[in-house]
Design an enzyme around this catalytic site. Structure first.
Site, mmCIF file in Angstrom:
data_model
loop_
_atom_site.group_PDB
_atom_site.id
_atom_site.type_symbol
_atom_site.label_atom_id
_atom_site.label_comp_id
_atom_site.label_asym_id
_atom_site.label_seq_id
_atom_site.Cartn_x
_atom_site.Cartn_y
_atom_site.Cartn_z
ATOM 1 N N GLY A 46 32.516 40.394 34.095
ATOM 2 C CA GLY A 46 33.260 39.010 33.756
ATOM 3 C C GLY A 46 34.549 39.188 34.794
ATOM 4 O O GLY A 46 34.949 40.307 35.023
ATOM 5 N N GLN A 51 43.123 38.144 37.626
ATOM 6 C CA GLN A 51 42.840 39.229 38.255
ATOM 7 C C GLN A 51 42.478 39.168 39.571
ATOM 8 O O GLN A 51 42.634 40.400 40.430
ATOM 9 C CB GLN A 51 41.308 39.893 37.818
ATOM 10 C CG GLN A 51 41.339 40.338 35.974
ATOM 11 C CD GLN A 51 40.133 40.722 35.710
ATOM 12 O OE1 GLN A 51 39.239 39.932 35.337
ATOM 13 N NE2 GLN A 51 39.925 41.980 35.822
ATOM 14 N N CYS A 88 37.407 47.777 32.623
ATOM 15 C CA CYS A 88 38.194 46.493 33.318
ATOM 16 C C CYS A 88 38.373 46.624 34.882
ATOM 17 O O CYS A 88 38.881 47.850 35.231
ATOM 18 C CB CYS A 88 39.571 46.217 32.719
ATOM 19 S SG CYS A 88 40.242 44.698 33.313
ATOM 20 N N LEU A 89 37.964 45.971 35.535
ATOM 21 C CA LEU A 89 37.911 45.896 37.292
ATOM 22 C C LEU A 89 39.576 46.126 37.559
ATOM 23 O O LEU A 89 39.996 46.746 38.637
ATOM 24 C CB LEU A 89 37.477 44.815 37.702
ATOM 25 C CG LEU A 89 36.112 44.771 37.681
ATOM 26 C CD1 LEU A 89 35.533 42.970 38.197
ATOM 27 C CD2 LEU A 89 35.061 45.854 38.352
ATOM 28 N N HIS A 130 37.451 39.436 26.061
ATOM 29 C CA HIS A 130 38.178 40.051 26.964
ATOM 30 C C HIS A 130 38.794 39.472 28.226
ATOM 31 O O HIS A 130 39.880 39.662 28.584
ATOM 32 C CB HIS A 130 37.156 41.337 27.414
ATOM 33 C CG HIS A 130 37.659 42.178 28.696
ATOM 34 N ND1 HIS A 130 37.941 43.706 28.713
ATOM 35 C CD2 HIS A 130 38.040 41.906 29.868
ATOM 36 C CE1 HIS A 130 38.273 44.099 29.677
ATOM 37 N NE2 HIS A 130 38.497 43.097 30.497
ATOM 38 N N GLU A 131 37.794 38.252 28.685
ATOM 39 C CA GLU A 131 38.407 37.559 29.839
ATOM 40 C C GLU A 131 39.476 36.528 29.335
ATOM 41 O O GLU A 131 40.445 36.320 29.970
ATOM 42 C CB GLU A 131 37.159 36.864 30.562
ATOM 43 C CG GLU A 131 35.927 37.796 30.856
ATOM 44 C CD GLU A 131 36.563 38.916 31.843
ATOM 45 O OE1 GLU A 131 37.543 38.647 32.491
ATOM 46 O OE2 GLU A 131 36.303 39.714 31.809
ATOM 47 N N HIS A 134 42.767 38.162 29.292
ATOM 48 C CA HIS A 134 43.314 38.195 30.641
ATOM 49 C C HIS A 134 44.446 37.059 30.933
ATOM 50 O O HIS A 134 45.420 36.748 31.552
ATOM 51 C CB HIS A 134 42.225 38.321 31.705
ATOM 52 C CG HIS A 134 42.009 39.674 32.104
ATOM 53 N ND1 HIS A 134 42.890 40.759 32.428
ATOM 54 C CD2 HIS A 134 40.790 40.202 32.004
ATOM 55 C CE1 HIS A 134 42.023 41.902 32.555
ATOM 56 N NE2 HIS A 134 40.864 41.551 32.278
HETATM 57 ZN ZN ZN Z 1 39.545 42.879 32.588
#
Ligand code: ZN
Length: 157
Positions: A46, A51, A88-89, A130-131, A134
């Site tokens: 995701g 991000q 998480c990226l 999660h997304e 963000h």
């Molecule tokens: Zn993330």
């Protein structure tokens, strides 16, 4: 299409409340394409627009069953609970357990400005939560079940 640079912990965009998209135009569709390419290139499941340094309410995700794109995603129903490992990226090399709702219903817009409704459970529901976090300036490391049990995975280990 292009692979975009991913912002990591400490970048202010990750702490901002992202702005809703008024209309999905060509530029937003291009962003959706680039976000998907970036997610697949980095082996993510995701990605949220903040991000990649765009403070807009846009997410892409793929739990292994195909690409899902949602503009202005909103969780309108939620039930149950699940605990599972997240990474998480934007928070490289850290993993930890987070409690999420087991099922969510998400409403939003697709790339053609049509209203969409998605019912998700399990892992997919986890990715949505999660997304969407963000978009509200929240990182998973702020929600750990046990903040002392964060795990560090360095590449090559
Ligand atoms: Zn993330």
């Amino acid at each position: 299409m292009a692979v975009l640079e991913i912002m990591t912990t400490g970048h202010p965009v990750l702490k901002q409340i992202a702005e809703p998209v008024e209309f999905v135009n060509k530029k937003i569709r291009q962003l959706l394409d680039d976000m998907a390419e970036t997610m697949y290139k980095t082996d993510g499941v995701g990605l949220a627009a903040p991000q990649v340094n765009v403070s807009k309410r846009i997410i892409v995700l793929d739990d292994g069953n195909g690409l899902i794109e949602v503009v202005n995603p909103e969780i309108v129903k939620k039930e149950g609970a699940q605990i599972g490992l997240e990474g998480c990226l934007s928070v490289p090399e850290l993993f930890g357990e987070v409690e999420r709702y087991e099922k969510v219903e998400v409403h939003g817009l697709n790339r053609n400005n049509k209203k969409i409704k998605i019912k998700a459970e399990g892992f997919l529901a986890r990715i949505f939560q999660h997304e969407i976090d963000h978009l509200n300036g929240i990182l998973f490391v702020e929600k750990l079940v046990n903040p002392n049990e964060i795990m560090i995975h360095k590449k090559g280990q």
